[in-house]
Scaffold this active site. Structure first.
Site, mmCIF file in Angstrom:
data_model
loop_
_atom_site.group_PDB
_atom_site.id
_atom_site.type_symbol
_atom_site.label_atom_id
_atom_site.label_comp_id
_atom_site.label_asym_id
_atom_site.label_seq_id
_atom_site.Cartn_x
_atom_site.Cartn_y
_atom_site.Cartn_z
ATOM 1 N N GLY A 278 1.050 -1.423 -0.059
ATOM 2 C CA GLY A 278 -0.104 -0.141 -0.004
ATOM 3 C C GLY A 278 0.792 1.078 -0.136
ATOM 4 N N GLY B 89 -0.931 2.348 6.998
ATOM 5 C CA GLY B 89 -0.907 1.744 8.251
ATOM 6 C C GLY B 89 -0.428 0.340 8.292
ATOM 7 N N GLU C 183 -7.334 33.537 -10.319
ATOM 8 C CA GLU C 183 -7.901 32.558 -9.602
ATOM 9 C C GLU C 183 -9.347 32.816 -9.683
ATOM 10 O OE1 GLU C 183 -6.202 30.631 -8.232
ATOM 11 O OE2 GLU C 183 -4.292 31.362 -8.506
#
Length: 640
Positions: free
Chosen positions: A195, A200, A418
């Site tokens: 992963g 984790g 923006e």
């Protein structure tokens, strides 16, 4: 501690010996006389006493108290001359050094060299592997954890339920193997946790250790490899020998790609240290001798570089994917971490989870920690929702750079840039909603427009990709429309690069070109060279390459023209939004909705009219429920 004490004692003894030796010698003046000078002094009555030894050595004292030494030849009349001149005579045997002292003096240099060599070898090997002294190079560095040393359990692991189910079965087998053996089942010999970083993998391994209640060996892949060939293989053998003695047990190898990379790639052939270590690991996991009761669990975020023999059944039977958590998993992870900090009543973990798609477990833990740090800086007693929102904005958009000063012209151009992104993004279909627009410099960007999806996304349609390209060009078009073509800035360089990459992928990877059809024209070939994965692209014919460029240009031009028309139709909104950005510096989705509806823009939450223009407002605005776009199809954050 003991070694330091012994060292200081030895130093003290040496210093005392030197001091005493020089002290006794320096109390009185000591001179050396030749034998003729000594006889003349005797005849002149200047010698008070002498000490004779068996090796014709002479020590004495003159009348003035000064000490002297001399050496006499084999003179039979010496004693008569001394007696005749009234010299007091003392005699003593010569001092002979003991045999042990002679051996020590002769062997001291060799002993010193051996000690220095042992010291440096211990330094090179980290204290000899920590198990057995300076010569234990081949001893395993794996740490053995007992049952009560790890308190982490599966209750502390959230957001990866499928991975937990896979490893829970191994833990269940270790507790009650008969349940599986009576049906002929065999527990997998190894499980590979795969992963991205921060999902984790190591936490799951710690939870396995906490749940299994069996001996647990933990080691990093880099601990096997040393500068001496064969040391790593020896450590692998020693680790499995220890594991067999403690079976049933678990071995956890973190970052196994450090030692498990594909063999035969790069230099060194099959004789270098790393490949010998990998060969020994392969043999120990599934060789001639069985390893019943020993389960190997490894973790990596680079499964593409691992050797194929390491991944086959019989070694790592299971490859457990520990991916990024979904919205429900993120909520569970946040609940775990929020349980460790004092939270205010207004905290809604569900909203934070909805607003953070693409975040890993480590990212969420960092978010909670940043919120706690911000609350502590503000001298708060509880972590509130606004602290979590500020932490989320910091992680997504970067930290605000208040020290960076821009003049009004550059600020206004950034505001129009923006605003152009935001307006086009609001109008085009299937585009992610606007989360926030800011002209406050953050990270490396002068301004930021954030488009955050309302839910987790795993794919994108052609319509959505076209809309993303249109919004990417909105900033550049707004600059040209307001300030003129000659005043267009370099702020759109990243926008152009990302839009071109999206268009190229649409043509060459995703089959969105009618002329070229659903074919892959830039298939990536992964090749490992010198331990690195090198990506190569298949070459295409010149005519096909020309057609690809034409299709990419066609997609870009079509979306550029659409974006240009949108901004022309909404030029009044463009001016109003730029003015709002110049006033507030940051506007949120509610203000943007007001602007798009041509309504008066509301003040942000916490805004004070006495705040000087172009200064940061007191607080950020409302709680939002969206986050980053799917990184596989492009980053949704538009940065100037």
């Amino acid at each position: 501690m003991v070694k330091n004490v012994i060292l200081w004692v030895v130093i003290a003894v040496v210093l005392m010996s030197v001091f005493n030796n020089f002290g006794t010698r320096g109390t009185q003046q000591n001179s050396t006389l030749s034998y003729s000078q000594f006889i003349d002094a005797v005849k002149a009555g200047q010698v008070q006493e002498v000490i004779l030894d068996d090796q014709n050595g002479i020590k004495g004292q003159l009348q003035g108290g000064n000490q002297f030494t001399s050496h006499a030849p084999n003179d039979p009349h010496l004693v008569d001359d001394l007696l005749a001149n009234g010299v007091q005579i003392k005699a003593r045997p010569a001092e002979n050094e003991s045999m042990l002292m002679q051996i020590f003096i002769s062997w001291f240099p060799m002993v010193l060299l051996i000690g220095v060599w042992i010291f440096f070898m211990r330094q090179m090997q980290g204290g000899g592997g920590g198990k057995g002294g300076p010569m234990s190079f081949g001893k395993s560095k794996a740490r053995l954890l007992e049952e009560d040393q790890i308190k982490v359990t599966f209750a502390d692991v959230a957001g990866c339920d499928e991975a937990k189910e896979e490893v829970e079965e191994m833990v269940d087998f270790l507790r009650d193997p008969s349940k599986y053996q009576k049906l002929g089942g065999k527990i997998p010999r190894g499980a590979l946790l795969i992963g991205p970083p921060g999902t984790g993998k190591t936490l799951i391994a710690r939870a396995i250790a906490g749940e299994a209640k069996v001996p647990f060996f933990t080691i990093s892949g880099s601990d096997f490899v040393e500068m001496f060939v064969g040391v790593g293989a020896s450590r692998v053998r020693d680790m499995f020998e220890q594991a067999k003695r403690h079976a049933p047990c678990i071995i956890f190898i973190d970052e196994i790609d450090a030692v498990g990379r594909q063999r035969g790639a790069g230099l060194g052939g099959g004789n270098d240290e790393r490949e010998q270590t990998l060969n020994q690991l392969l043999v120990e996991m599934d060789g001639f001798e069985g390893t019943e009761g020993v389960i190997v669990i490894a973790a990596t975020n680079r499964p593409d570089v691992l050797d194929a023999a390491l991944l086959r059944p019989g070694r790592f039977d299971r490859q457990v994917t520990v991916g990024l958590p979904d919205v429900k998993g993120r909520e569970h992870i946040l609940n775990v971490h929020m349980g460790k900090v004092p939270a205010a009543d207004d905290v809604e973990v569900k909203y934070i989870a909805q607003g953070t798609p693409g975040f890993s477990g480590a990212d969420l833990a960092n978010l909670v920690n940043e919120a706690a740090l911000y609350a502590a800086r503000m001298n708060k007693r509880l972590v509130s929702m606004i602290d979590l929102e500020k932490a989320k904005d910091k992680l997504i958009m970067g930290a605000e750079r208040h020290s960076m000063v821009m003049d009004d012209k550059e600020k206004r151009m950034t505001a129009y840039h923006e605003a152009g992104h935001a307006i086009v993004g609001k109008v085009v279909p299937e585009h992610d909603p606007v989360y926030k627009v800011s002209i406050m410099p953050r990270g490396r960007a002068l301004g930021v427009t954030m488009f955050l999806p309302e839910k987790d996304q795993y794919s994108a349609s052609k319509c959505k990709l076209d809309s993303m390209i249109s919004s990417l060009y909105g900033g550049r078009i707004a600059e040209a429309q307001i300030f003129g073509w000659e005043q267009v800035s370099t702020g759109a360089s990243n926008d152009i690069e990302r839009a071109t990459e999206l268009a190229r992928n649409m043509v060459t990877k995703w089959g969105f070109s009618q002329r070229l059809g659903p074919l892959a024209y830039s298939e990536e070939e992964g090749e490992v060279f010198l331990g690195r994965s090198v990506t190569q692209h298949k070459s295409v014919a010149d005519e096909t390459s020309h057609t690809i460029d034409e299709e990419i240009r066609s997609i870009v031009d079509r979306n550029y023209e659409r974006s240009e028309q949108i901004l022309k139709d909404n030029e009044d909104i463009l001016h109003t939004m730029a003015d709002a950005l110049m006033k507030y510096e940051t506007i949120d989705k509610d203000q943007i909705n007001d602007l798009m509806a041509r309504k008066p823009v509301r003040d942000p939450e916490g805004w004070d009219d006495s705040t000087p223009p172009n200064k940061s407002i007191k607080t950020d605005s409302t709680v939002d429920k969206k986050d980053d776009a799917d990184k596989s199809i492009g980053n949704a954050a538009e940065q100037n």
